[in-house]
Design a protein around this motif. Structure first.
Motif, PDB file in Angstrom:
ATOM      1  N   TYR A 142       0.896  -0.995   0.054  1.00 50.53           N
ATOM      2  CA  TYR A 142       0.016   0.088   0.114  1.00 50.53           C
ATOM      3  C   TYR A 142       0.931   1.267   0.017  1.00 50.53           C
ATOM      4  CZ  TYR A 142      -3.353  -3.413   1.424  1.00 50.53           C
ATOM      5  OH  TYR A 142      -4.159  -4.663   1.740  1.00 50.53           O
ATOM      6  N   CYS A 143       2.352   1.121  -0.142  1.00 51.73           N
ATOM      7  CA  CYS A 143       3.134   2.242  -0.223  1.00 51.73           C
ATOM      8  C   CYS A 143       3.071   3.203   0.917  1.00 51.73           C
ATOM      9  CB  CYS A 143       3.037   2.803  -1.498  1.00 51.73           C
ATOM     10  SG  CYS A 143       3.290   1.625  -2.843  1.00 51.73           S
ATOM     11  N   PRO A 144       2.904   3.086   2.155  1.00 50.94           N
ATOM     12  CA  PRO A 144       2.862   3.925   3.067  1.00 50.94           C
ATOM     13  C   PRO A 144       4.252   4.928   3.304  1.00 50.94           C
ATOM     14  CG  PRO A 144       3.294   2.021   4.295  1.00 50.94           C
ATOM     15  CD  PRO A 144       2.934   1.813   2.747  1.00 50.94           C
ATOM     16  N   ARG A 145       3.971   6.118   3.249  1.00 50.02           N
ATOM     17  CA  ARG A 145       5.130   7.089   3.471  1.00 50.02           C
ATOM     18  C   ARG A 145       5.921   6.780   4.669  1.00 50.02           C
ATOM     19  NH1 ARG A 145       3.338  12.909   1.962  1.00 50.02           N
ATOM     20  NH2 ARG A 145       5.387  13.319   2.241  1.00 50.02           N
ATOM     21  N   ARG A 146       5.221   6.536   5.859  1.00 50.39           N
ATOM     22  CA  ARG A 146       5.758   6.588   7.233  1.00 50.39           C
ATOM     23  C   ARG A 146       4.845   5.593   7.949  1.00 50.39           C
ATOM     24  NH1 ARG A 146       6.232  11.012  11.797  1.00 50.39           N
ATOM     25  NH2 ARG A 146       7.170   9.685  13.280  1.00 50.39           N
ATOM     26  N   VAL A 147       5.181   4.749   8.731  1.00 53.86           N
ATOM     27  CA  VAL A 147       4.403   3.554   9.804  1.00 53.86           C
ATOM     28  C   VAL A 147       4.928   3.982  11.128  1.00 53.86           C
ATOM     29  CG1 VAL A 147       3.770   1.390  10.138  1.00 53.86           C
ATOM     30  CG2 VAL A 147       4.173   2.272   8.014  1.00 53.86           C
TER      31      VAL A 147
END
Length: 330
Positions: A142-147
């Protein structure tokens, strides 16, 4: 004061919105809550006394999901233009509007299996806040920018603040310990591709055969059942779960809530769920099954074994507000 939008789409999300609304008032953050016409959501917000605006409705068919979503976006634009950011579980409608207005988005999520909404929302987010029990690779597609993670589950936000009150169940004519709560599966969700209606019906029969009253909390009108207590208007589900003999659900949230309170709970959701393993390892009375005979055995076992002590986990509220503060101040 910082203003953030929370679009609550389910009863679970309504509870999260309520906790953040109350906590936010003490932190200088106004949580502006919207919802849609979906069973128990507005009722839950009213139980908590949370001001909210109900915008649009839930679509069952793919065409309805698309068209109703477009209608919601137009209405949500008038709300979102007045806030600084959005925080909440994936809402494609609210996320599209907030992104279009150039404002930051913080996504809360514990359901990597919800592919459709995750593909639409997580790539637009600035930060994804998730339980540490869900491995980061589960979010990678889902290509999160930051987790940002926390050592707990979202349901702990309200179970840790829970105070038992038997008057709620007595007002429904129920006897503490004499009933089993059923929460049907998410049959009309975009990601749900199974037919478990017959399994649910047989489990209801088994609970009644064992001498328990069955309390059904349907998600949709077609899940109302004969011969049981159907609750189509929300009561406090935590009170209902706490004083029950056990909870059975085709999803996860009500089973998680019950297990956190020490009440035995059974989920027949057909895929693996990271948080179930996480909670079970910590001693929560949480059972899983996927076929009728296993489910029958698990139901009898959990009712025989009974309750356990409540769990102590990390409350994600602090993490959420820290992340919101960070994205708004950038």
């Amino acid at each position: 004061m910082t203003r953030v939008l929370f679009d609550a789409l389910t009863p679970k999300q309504a509870r999260i919105a309520a906790v953040l609304h109350i906590e936010g008032a003490q932190r200088g953050v106004e949580v502006v809550v919207t919802c849609r016409d979906y069973m128990h959501v507005a009722d839950m917000l009213e139980l908590y006394g949370v001001p909210h605006r109900c915008v649009g409705r839930y679509g069952v068919s793919l065409y309805e999901k698309l068209v109703y979503g477009l209608e919601r976006q137009r209405a949500l634009a008038d709300v979102a233009v007045e806030v600084d950011a959005m925080v909440g579980f994936p809402s494609p409608d609210a996320a599209r509007v907030v992104f279009g207005l150039g404002k930051p988005l913080v996504v809360l999520n514990d359901t990597p299996h919800a592919h459709h909404v995750n593909r639409l929302v997580i790539p637009l987010s600035d930060v994804l806040v998730a339980p540490a029990a869900t491995p980061e690779e589960a979010w990678r597609n889902y290509c999160p920018r930051r987790v940002v993670t926390f050592d707990g589950v979202f349901e702990y936000m309200w179970t840790s603040r829970f105070a038992p009150n038997p008057d709620v169940v007595k007002s429904l004519g129920l006897s503490p310990g004499g009933y089993v709560v059923f929460r049907p599966e998410e049959a009309h969700a975009a990601y749900y591709r199974w037919d478990y209606a017959e399994l649910r019906r047989r489990l209801v029969e088994e609970a009644r055969r064992l001498g328990y009253v069955v309390v059904n909390i349907p998600r949709y009108p077609d899940q109302i059942m004969d011969g049981v207590v159907n609750l189509t208007k929300a009561v406090d589900h935590l009170q209902l779960a706490y004083f029950s003999a056990g909870v059975v659900t085709g999803g996860a949230s009500m089973a998680t809530e019950a297990a956190l309170l020490g009440v035995p709970a059974l989920s027949y959701f057909p895929e693996g769920y990271y948080l179930d393993d996480y909670l079970a390892k910590r001693g929560a009375p949480l059972y899983r099954c996927r076929d009728l005979e296993t489910c029958r055995g698990a139901l009898r076992e959990m009712l025989r074994v009974g309750r356990a002590g409540p769990l102590k986990l990390e409350d994600p509220s602090r993490v959420i507000f820290e992340v919101v503060s960070g994205v708004v101040s950038r």
